[in-house]
Design a protein around this motif. Structure first.
Motif, mmCIF file in Angstrom:
data_model
loop_
_atom_site.group_PDB
_atom_site.id
_atom_site.type_symbol
_atom_site.label_atom_id
_atom_site.label_comp_id
_atom_site.label_asym_id
_atom_site.label_seq_id
_atom_site.Cartn_x
_atom_site.Cartn_y
_atom_site.Cartn_z
ATOM 1 N N ILE A 58 0.839 -1.206 0.000
ATOM 2 C CA ILE A 58 0.000 0.000 0.000
ATOM 3 C C ILE A 58 0.870 1.250 0.000
ATOM 4 N N LEU A 59 1.950 1.225 0.751
ATOM 5 C CA LEU A 59 2.824 2.400 0.854
ATOM 6 C C LEU A 59 4.016 2.322 -0.100
ATOM 7 N N ASP A 60 3.930 1.452 -1.097
ATOM 8 C CA ASP A 60 5.026 1.323 -2.053
ATOM 9 C C ASP A 60 5.174 2.605 -2.873
ATOM 10 N N THR A 80 16.236 13.190 -2.754
ATOM 11 C CA THR A 80 14.784 13.179 -2.601
ATOM 12 C C THR A 80 14.254 11.754 -2.562
ATOM 13 N N ALA A 81 14.796 10.893 -3.435
ATOM 14 C CA ALA A 81 14.393 9.494 -3.437
ATOM 15 C C ALA A 81 14.735 8.831 -2.110
ATOM 16 N N PHE A 82 15.912 9.122 -1.571
ATOM 17 C CA PHE A 82 16.312 8.564 -0.277
ATOM 18 C C PHE A 82 15.372 9.036 0.827
ATOM 19 N N THR A 83 15.034 10.316 0.822
ATOM 20 C CA THR A 83 14.140 10.865 1.849
ATOM 21 C C THR A 83 12.762 10.207 1.792
ATOM 22 N N LEU A 84 12.221 10.085 0.583
ATOM 23 C CA LEU A 84 10.914 9.439 0.427
ATOM 24 C C LEU A 84 10.958 7.989 0.887
ATOM 25 N N SER A 85 12.051 7.315 0.592
ATOM 26 C CA SER A 85 12.191 5.923 1.002
ATOM 27 C C SER A 85 12.255 5.786 2.517
ATOM 28 N N ALA A 91 7.154 4.986 8.239
ATOM 29 C CA ALA A 91 5.693 4.917 8.336
ATOM 30 C C ALA A 91 5.215 3.466 8.436
ATOM 31 N N ILE A 92 5.832 2.585 7.643
ATOM 32 C CA ILE A 92 5.444 1.166 7.676
ATOM 33 C C ILE A 92 5.753 0.559 9.041
ATOM 34 N N SER A 93 6.943 0.827 9.541
ATOM 35 C CA SER A 93 7.335 0.260 10.838
ATOM 36 C C SER A 93 6.422 0.754 11.950
ATOM 37 N N MET A 125 14.841 -1.316 7.271
ATOM 38 C CA MET A 125 16.152 -1.638 6.700
ATOM 39 C C MET A 125 16.144 -1.496 5.177
ATOM 40 N N ARG A 126 15.076 -1.972 4.550
ATOM 41 C CA ARG A 126 14.985 -1.881 3.090
ATOM 42 C C ARG A 126 14.944 -0.443 2.605
ATOM 43 N N SER A 127 14.379 0.438 3.402
ATOM 44 C CA SER A 127 14.249 1.838 2.992
ATOM 45 C C SER A 127 15.590 2.562 2.937
#
Length: 493
Positions: A58-60, A80-85, A91-93, A125-127
């Motif tokens: 959902i939050l992908d 920006t990509a790093f920040t969004l990730s 948020a998921i955690s 960790m994936r983010s």
């Protein structure tokens, strides 16, 4: 064969090779853990991971796809990509920690509280993986991604089996699930160094794709995880554990061959400007994915009995028919997996959401009614209905996007399936013999030989059929050029 096709083929070899070795490590892990843990242990962890998969989907955020579209991404785009990730991972955690207690109450199992809390570390960790890894993808260089997969899965195996041996509990599955992403995040900065910076200054390059993609991911996550959420409420934990393990086994060909091809194909689609060449590239991609994955799925389905007995043991025998049906679902769904990549590259992500909605509108009521009245059988039937609907929707959307006719799309899928008929006949002959053999070295040897012979029969049939229909440019062309480099010019001309 064009340079783009050649580079795509080389990149595909690296990605498939990496995923194959990664799945081999998963196989070793499953081989060990299935003998140390019970089906109920797997079922418990599957409940927690099902919810995690839904929340992650959902939050992908399609950050990689957005960066691939840029010819030369700037440092601020990567930041920006790093920040969004990072925001997504946090948020998921946080959300998983919040829902842990309600989940425990809903399934009447207090163990889910601590289990979900630990598993929530995995998306965090994936983010943290370096977004600069996309630079290698743009240049069709997937060697580092190959290494990243092996390191991640190796860590999962090491920590998962180690903790299980020490504790004798399901915690090995949870710790392994976190150790893999942690190792991948660290390694990514060795391959693609960057200084982490928090900024949203280049948000404009991501916002268009994120909107429709979020809707598509919400629908897709519900589509593919709804039965996993409902089954534990209508069946036993052991039955759900068998379904989960069978689902994981049936997903190995997709994770090993189909999923890894998506990144090279996206890179290839983004390098094709001519409309007719894009149609050709799409049809070749459909044909290639079917040629690679179909024989593996058919071997897995028709030899499910010896496969299950060897991999997870006799106590999982009731997973055999489940595995066979899930392999059929995966086979039917192969061509539908390519359309989303095409739509994203063409900046038409809304059509991905449209396909997911069509599937959602059919799958949800069919799944709910099927499981409520027929339990596990209803869930399997609902998957077949849904994958047929998804394929039909993909045919229509692809024709609208690039003008590929229904006949051309069906031919790209069914030509490899026609080549599988001799292989199916062979497998039906050897299946009773293998099923009657007791588990042991002889069964492993026989299964390996018969599986290899079946794939050989398939490829001989596929190449003969390719010759009969006029030797069209495709994966067969590449295979012939690799096997017979001196004669390939005469054969493919």
């Amino acid at each position: 064969m064009s340079s783009v096709s050649q580079r795509t083929a080389t990149a595909s070899i690296w990605t498939i090779g990496g995923k194959f070795l990664a799945r081999l490590l998963d196989f070793v892990s499953l081989l060990v853990l299935a003998r140390l843990l019970s089906p109920a242990d797997f079922g418990l962890v599957a409940i927690a991971t099902s919810v995690l998969v839904i929340v992650e989907a959902i939050l992908d955020l399609p950050l990689t796809q957005a960066l691939v579209r840029q010819r030369s991404p700037s440092d601020r785009m990567f930041a920006t990509a790093f920040t969004l990730s990072v925001l997504r991972g946090a948020a998921i955690s946080l959300l998983m920690v919040i829902v842990a207690w309600p989940m425990a109450l809903s399934y009447n199992d207090p163990r889910l509280v601590s289990l979900v809390a630990v598993l929530s570390l995995a998306p965090a960790m994936r983010s943290l993986i370096s977004p600069r890894m996309v630079l290698f993808m743009q240049h069709f260089d997937f060697r580092r991604e190959f290494a990243l997969d092996i390191i991640a899965k190796g860590s999962t195996l090491l920590f998962g089996v180690g903790v299980t041996l020490v504790t004798g509990s399901y915690w090995g599955l949870a710790i392994g699930a976190v150790a893999g992403p942690f190792a991948a995040a660290i390694t990514s900065y060795v391959f693609a160094p960057m200084r982490p910076t928090l900024t949203l200054s280049e948000w404009k390059h991501f916002q268009d794709m994120i909107g429709w993609n979020t809707l598509a991911q919400v629908l897709n996550s519900i589509n593919w995880q709804l039965d996993r959420l409902l089954l534990p409420r209508f069946t036993s934990l052991s039955t759900f554990g068998a379904f989960s393990v069978a689902d994981n086994l049936a997903g190995i060909p997709h994770q090993t061959f189909v999923g890894p091809l998506m990144r090279p194909l996206m890179a290839a689609f983004s390098n094709v400007d001519d409309h007719r060449k894009l149609i050709t590239a799409y049809l070749k991609a459909t044909n290639a994915i079917t040629l690679v994955a179909a024989p593996v799925l058919l071997v897995l389905a028709l030899l499910a009995d010896p496969v299950v007995h060897i991999i997870v043991g006799e106590k999982w025998a009731f997973a055999i028919p489940i595995l066979q049906w899930l392999c059929l679902v995966s086979l039917i769904g192969l061509p539908a997996t390519i359309m989303p990549a095409l739509a994203m590259i063409m900046d038409n992500t809304r059509y991905v959401a449209l396909r997911m909605f069509v599937e959602f509108a059919i799958r949800v009521p069919v799944t709910i009614l099927g499981i409520a009245y027929f339990g596990l059988a209803g869930a399997l039937a609902a998957r077949i209905v849904a994958v047929l609907v998804a394929y039909a929707a993909s045919l229509v959307i692809t024709r609208h996007l690039i003008g590929a006719t229904f006949g051309a799309q069906l031919n790209a899928f069914f030509r490899p399936l026609a080549a599988s008929l001799p292989m199916i006949g062979f497998l039906l002959c050897v299946q009773p013999v293998l099923s009657a053999m007791p588990p042991g070295l002889n069964l492993i040897t026989g299964l390996t030989f018969c599986g290899g012979a079946a794939v050989t029969i398939f490829w001989v049939s596929a190449l003969l059929l390719w010759q009969i229909v006029g030797r069209p440019d495709g994966l067969e062309t590449i295979v012939v050029q690799k096997i017979l480099p001196r004669r390939s010019g005469a054969l493919t001309s």
